[in-house]
Design an enzyme around this catalytic site. Structure first.
Site, PDB file in Angstrom:
ATOM      1  N   THR A   1       0.840  -1.206   0.000  1.00  0.00           N
ATOM      2  CA  THR A   1       0.000   0.000   0.000  1.00  0.00           C
ATOM      3  C   THR A   1       0.869   1.248   0.000  1.00  0.00           C
ATOM      4  OG1 THR A   1      -1.801  -1.077   1.161  1.00  0.00           O
ATOM      5  CG2 THR A   1      -1.579   1.278   1.540  1.00  0.00           C
TER       6      THR A   1
ATOM      7  N   ARG B   1     -14.001  -8.126  -0.005  1.00  0.00           N
ATOM      8  CA  ARG B   1     -13.302  -7.725   1.220  1.00  0.00           C
ATOM      9  C   ARG B   1     -12.784  -6.271   1.117  1.00  0.00           C
ATOM     10  NH1 ARG B   1      -7.841  -5.868   2.392  1.00  0.00           N
ATOM     11  NH2 ARG B   1      -7.289  -6.540   4.501  1.00  0.00           N
TER      12      ARG B   1
ATOM     13  N   GLY C   1     -10.343  -3.515   3.213  1.00  0.00           N
ATOM     14  CA  GLY C   1      -9.347  -3.424   4.290  1.00  0.00           C
ATOM     15  C   GLY C   1      -9.429  -2.098   5.024  1.00  0.00           C
TER      16      GLY C   1
END
Ligand code: ASP
Length: 350
Positions: free
Chosen positions: A216, A244, A246
């Site tokens: 990231t 999903r 995060g």
């Protein structure tokens, strides 16, 4: 005559003070010159022994290029918002990081991107989750903040909004990189061959994620007007399923900024960062416990997150331009620059 002069000066002092007291908050904060910028390109099991000199050079060069773009904007009097966006866009356009171009693959072999941005002056924020065709998710997060009534948009709706606002839309294949696709295949192969029981599966995921690299990207900047901004952009985690999401697009977990305290951008195992409210907790410790930036980042990462079993790190910067890199992994791609042009670019624990 003397008496009159005395009275006039008393009145001038009185009104002078009054003027200062009633001065808008905005002007009171416009006094710092300590502009600064700090970035990360992910944390994780990043070890010198596994890295070629060439790869290390590529990472360092890209981190330096990115941090210098933001630094130049700040030095020329630009806003922290502009600096954060442009800096992150350099990393989003590079296949080296798990954001934009280099995003990791989902289990279904797609790329779903998340990003968020926060403005420390107004506490305005924007975030996006699960977009598949927007070239710069950080730009979209900022657009959601400035041009919509919402804080967070996701999936198809977020893409429609991006299109309506004239942001660059790309074919999802733009995000394909061989390296990330192979990582997904390796994980899927291991899943097939090594796993037959659910308990094995859980252990497998734990070790696998703990040993992985989180790529990231994030940036925090303080501009000459004393305004802090923070942003984070990611592809999430390899092999993620079921839509999903995060920590990266969650304000308070992956990103937080408040001119009263600090700005933070996180990277790591997102589920733990959500449960720990990492970015907000750092700001809260400074606000309510009068901790320094260093004390707050250290407590949240090395104590609270670590005890919970989470791995990763943050970059953070306070209202006076103090900066902190804090991580509990072997390494974190990171860089910073201050108003004296002092540049730091590092990868491993030192
Ligand atoms: N924090 C990100 C996530 O969980 C992953 C990363 O930092 O690379 O989605």
């Amino acid at each position: 005559m003397k008496k009159l002069l005395f009275m006039v000066s008393v009145l001038m002092i009185f009104f002078g003070c009054k003027a200062d007291e009633s001065m808008p908050e905005k002007e009171k904060t416009q006094k710092t010159n300590n502009f600064a910028i700090i970035i990360h390109g992910g944390a994780g099991t990043i070890l010198k022994k596994n890295m070629s000199n060439e790869k290390e050079g590529e990472y360092k060069a890209k981190l330096e290029e990115a941090v210098k773009v933001g630094h130049k904007i700040l030095k020329n009097g630009g806003t922290s918002q502009e600096a954060v966006m442009r800096t992150i866009q350099i990393m989003e356009a590079s296949p080296l990081f798990n954001a934009g171009k280099g995003a990791v693959f989902t289990h279904e072999e797609t790329n779903e991107l998340d990003a968020s941005f926060m403005d420390g002056k107004t506490l305005n924020a924007g975030a996006v989750a699960g977009v598949t065709n927007v070239k710069s998710p950080i730009e979209l997060a900022i657009k959601i903040m400035t041009d919509s009534d919402h804080v967070m948009l996701s999936g198809r709706g977020a893409s429609i909004f991006a299109e309506e606002k004239g942001l660059e839309i790309v074919n999802p294949s733009y995000f394909y990189t061989e390296r990330r696709f192979k990582s997904l295949q390796r994980i899927k192969d291991r899943e097939k061959t090594e796993l037959d029981h659910d308990d094995k599966k859980a252990a497998f995921y734990d070790t696998d994620i703990k040993n992985s690299k989180f790529g990231t990207v994030g940036c925090v900047a303080l501009d000459k007007n004393g305004n802090i901004a923070a942003g984070t952009s990611t592809g999430g985690m390899t092999n993620k399923r079921w839509g999903r999401i995060g920590d990266a697009p969650i304000i308070g977990s992956g990103t937080y900024a408040n001119n009263k305290t600090c700005g933070v951008s996180s990277t790591g195992w997102g589920e733990y960062f959500i449960r720990s409210q990492v970015a907000y907790d750092i700001s809260a410790q400074m606000e309510y416990q009068q901790k320094t930036l260093k004390q707050a980042t250290k407590d949240v990462i090395q104590n609270k997150l670590t005890k919970l079993g989470g791995t990763g790190g943050v970059v953070a910067l306070d209202k006076n331009g103090n900066m902190s890199f804090e991580f509990n992994t072997a390494g974190m791609y990171r860089a910073s620059m201050n108003d004296k042009d002092a540049l730091i670019v590092k990868i491993y624990k030192e």
